[in-house]
Design an enzyme around this catalytic site. Structure first.
Site, mmCIF file in Angstrom:
data_model
loop_
_atom_site.group_PDB
_atom_site.id
_atom_site.type_symbol
_atom_site.label_atom_id
_atom_site.label_comp_id
_atom_site.label_asym_id
_atom_site.label_seq_id
_atom_site.Cartn_x
_atom_site.Cartn_y
_atom_site.Cartn_z
ATOM 1 C CE LYS A 7 -3.828 1.426 2.225
ATOM 2 N NZ LYS A 7 -4.983 1.484 3.777
ATOM 3 C CB SER A 60 -8.523 3.663 2.946
ATOM 4 O OG SER A 60 -7.835 2.807 3.609
ATOM 5 C CB SER A 64 -8.562 0.091 6.058
ATOM 6 O OG SER A 64 -9.380 1.547 5.743
#
Length: 468
Positions: free
Chosen positions: A72, A147, A171
């Site tokens: 990420k 996210s 997330s």
């Protein structure tokens, strides 16, 4: 799409002429062919050389030898930008590796690149990224969750063996559920946050995506454990979950708590069906269930968003156009101009909410009350886990939705109802694929257990997944 099988790829390398470099080259081609998913924001420029090094040298004892990992884009990794999905950090180059990246490399993992995300990890759909939304790997036009949207899709689309995300209020688990894979949020402090860009420091935790529990356990064991760079890490050594996952767990010894009927009233019909089918199947296999309400459940969402936005307003104050990041010199007030043009709408909304609840007139009314509610939630979980091995509940109340379908921010916030409480309490939680809707959309279920009981959680998930 089909997820990758790390164990099978290792066996192929050991028994045939296949190489990790060859597997990596195939993945690079697949990534290039799947650019419409908008997953990778940057690629590791040395990825093939890294894979060749693994092939050419004897790396005995490396538990992740040749495993390809997507990261990420809010986790610091040298040689690649770290944008956090924001214009504010579009050209930022980190100068060091996060602790988790160091440990991945030490154990022979191959870092493929950095993947898309909601801006500064603020979002539940993958739609708030400055670099455009991530698409769903099986249902084009649908959201993959957020996210950690790119992290989930990289695994679900077969572009990496595993990936790292961050979980502040769900997330990792929510996009895992939307994409039909496993998503694990460890106990707070079990994995170092050194090198993770902070959103809400008391809630953030680096998490793991994979297509199976065994791969997840390998990654968790490699990156967990105390870190002198992060004072919030637990002092205990790295986890040993891989061995526990290999041992068959007798389901007849298992007691699971489930939420009372009134907590499940808002579930989508398909989610409700999958949940009830799972409970019936496990009951038939000897699992004991007890109904257990969590005190303060109605306060989960307001408590989370008060704490998270308050901490976000503080953590993001550093992005002012002076020290680093986007600088807008079009106005005499450079800081205001830089933050106004550098942050997206959702980030600005949360900064303003956080500033409001911390202001002198409202601090006692909101922030202090949220801290008291947090203590009640922690105590409620302690009561549950004194009677049950884990809590079984849906990961999300609804199904993956079409991009642009949810326009009301409050409706988006409420979609985190079943995930935020684990972050508030700091306990470990995992989402696992449990079924599909009538239209074929993935549905995930969630297991939560007591603080620092991560290895047991993975073992329980493996046992349930093996019979599901």
């Amino acid at each position: 799409m089909q997820v990758l099988d790390y164990a099978q790829d290792v066996h192929s390398v050991q028994e045939t002429t296949q190489t990790f470099a060859g597997i990596t080259e195939q993945l690079i081609k697949r990534i290039n062919d799947q650019q419409s998913l908008n997953v990778f924001l940057s690629m590791n420029p040395n990825v093939i050389q890294d894979a060749q090094s693994i092939d050419q040298h004897n790396h005995e004892g490396m538990s992740l030898k040749g495993m390809t990992i997507a990261v990420k884009d809010n986790i610091s990794t040298t040689g690649m930008p770290m944008t956090c999905g924001s214009k504010m950090l579009e050209h930022f180059q980190p100068m060091y590796d996060a602790t988790v990246i160091e440990r991945l490399k030490k154990n022979g993992a191959i870092i493929l690149g950095k993947v898309n995300m909601d801006e500064f990890a603020m979002g539940s759909s993958g739609e708030t990224s400055y670099f455009g939304p991530t698409d769903h790997p099986q249902f084009p036009g649908y959201v993959p969750g957020g996210s950690s949207s790119g992290s989930a899709v990289s695994v679900a689309a077969g572009l990496s063996h595993a990936s790292l995300g961050s979980d502040t209020g769900g997330s990792v688990r929510q996009p895992a559920a939307f994409c039909g894979i496993y998503g694990f949020k460890p106990s707070y402090g079990r994995i170092s946050r050194y090198g993770l860009t902070a959103f809400a420091s008391s809630l953030d935790q680096i998490g793991i995506f994979s297509g199976d529990v065994a791969t997840m356990a390998l990654v968790f064991d490699a990156i967990s454990g105390h870190d002198s760079h992060d004072s919030t890490t637990d002092p205990r050594p790295a986890a040993q979950s891989s061995e526990m996952v290999k041992k068959p767990l007798d389901l007849q010894t298992l007691t699971l708590a489930i939420l009372p009927e009134q907590e499940l009233m808002g579930l989508d019909n398909d989610v409700r069906r999958v949940y009830e089918e799972l409970v019936r199947k496990l009951t038939a296999l000897g699992v004991k269930f007890i109904h257990q309400a969590i005190p303060g459940s109605k306060a989960w969402i307001p408590t989370y968003y008060i704490l998270a936005t308050a901490e976000a307003s503080s953590n993001l104050a550093r992005f002012d156009g002076v020290r680093y990041g986007w600088r807008d010199s079009s106005s005499n007030d450079m800081t205001t101009a830089s933050r106004s043009s550098g942050f997206g709408m959702e980030v600005k909304r949360r900064i303003m909410l956080g500033t409001y609840v911390l202001s002198s007139g409202y601090y006692e009314a909101y922030y202090v009350k949220a801290q008291k509610a947090r203590r009640a939630i922690v105590q409620g979980y302690s009561s549950i886990f004194s009677k049950a091995d884990a809590l079984l509940l849906p990961t999300t109340a609804g199904l993956p939705f079409k991009r642009g379908e949810i326009k009301n921010p409050l409706e988006m916030y409420l979609s985190d109802y079943f995930t935020v409480s684990a972050n508030i309490a700091g306990i470990p939680a995992i989402s696992f694929p449990a079924g599909n809707s009538s239209e074929g959309l993935p549905i995930g279920m969630q297991l939560q257990t007591a603080l620092m009981n991560d290895e047991v959680l993975l073992a329980i998930t493996q046992a349930i997944s093996s019979v599901h």
